[in-house]
Design an enzyme around this catalytic site. Sequence first.
Site, PDB file in Angstrom:
ATOM      1  CG  LEU A  25      -1.812  -1.247   1.382  1.00 32.47           C
ATOM      2  CD1 LEU A  25      -2.714  -1.098   2.612  1.00 32.47           C
ATOM      3  CD2 LEU A  25      -2.667  -1.497   0.146  1.00 32.47           C
ATOM      4  CG  HIS A  29      -3.259   1.305  -1.912  1.00 32.37           C
ATOM      5  ND1 HIS A  29      -1.961   1.217  -2.338  1.00 32.37           N
ATOM      6  CD2 HIS A  29      -3.977   0.472  -2.700  1.00 32.37           C
ATOM      7  CE1 HIS A  29      -1.880   0.373  -3.340  1.00 32.37           C
ATOM      8  NE2 HIS A  29      -3.088  -0.100  -3.593  1.00 32.37           N
ATOM      9  CE  LYS A 147      -2.298   3.669 -11.147  1.00 33.86           C
ATOM     10  NZ  LYS A 147      -2.221   2.587 -12.113  1.00 33.86           N
TER      11      LYS A 147
END
Length: 274
Positions: A25, A29, A147
Amino acid sequence: MHIVHYSADLAPFRGCVLVPTMGALHAAHASLIEHATRHNAAEKGVVVSIFVNPAQFNDPNDFSSYPRTFERDQALCERAGATCIYVPTVDDIYPPNSLNAPIKLPAIAIGLGLEDRFRPGHFEGVYRVVRRLFELTHPHAAVFGEKDWQQLLLARALVTREKMMIDIVGSPTVRDPDGLAMSSRNEHLSSETRESALGLSRAIAAACAESDVASAERAAWRTMVDHGVMPEYAAVRNAETLGPVQCDQPRETARVLVAGQVGGTRLLDNGAWN
Ligand code: PAF
């Protein structure tokens, strides 16, 4: 913050907001988790799943070398406001023989010449794992990064097809100050290839400066090449269907999607065509 390994222990989090991840992460995130904490169902808890899904890697080496950084991930989840981390066992996600059952993908993941073309089998794996995570966590909502635009639309198509009452929430792409979209894969970039990688966000900007689809796609492609990116696709599409842009379609309902290889690292990006 709770750490759960077995789906049987997830009962207290029914109705949560789920943030599905594969770990490793980073700040993007954290932004998904923070987005989840602001959702109206967050009072039931924000569950972050961490599962490196073997079914979505086309290259077994890519799967085995995928970074596993659980202690760091745990600290990030806690800071970002997660209530629980669900780290399933492979058996929880894929009971015996479940991987043999065929997946019929929705139209959003087939024959579009985007991720579907360059990562064969990938979306079958994503569909399998996301459906299973939804079955096990019973979320009210789930947050996905914009994304991975095609993946976000696939998650929406999945809940419609599976008749699951789950709100699929898109969370805006997080960028470094120079425009590079954050991704776990950026770790593989050297200072030189990182400069080339800026070709993706600049390709989106170049497409936005053009007034018709064909010129926009050409400009995006050329910008990637000029930066040393080996383009895979540069496309301006209907943002919801990923089909061709219709001539009477308002420009703000189109999306620029780009992907390419930078020194052996595959990157992708997208943005509104504005
Ligand atoms: O975007 C990802 O990290 C993965 O594809 C997802 C949604 C967690 C499924 O494994």
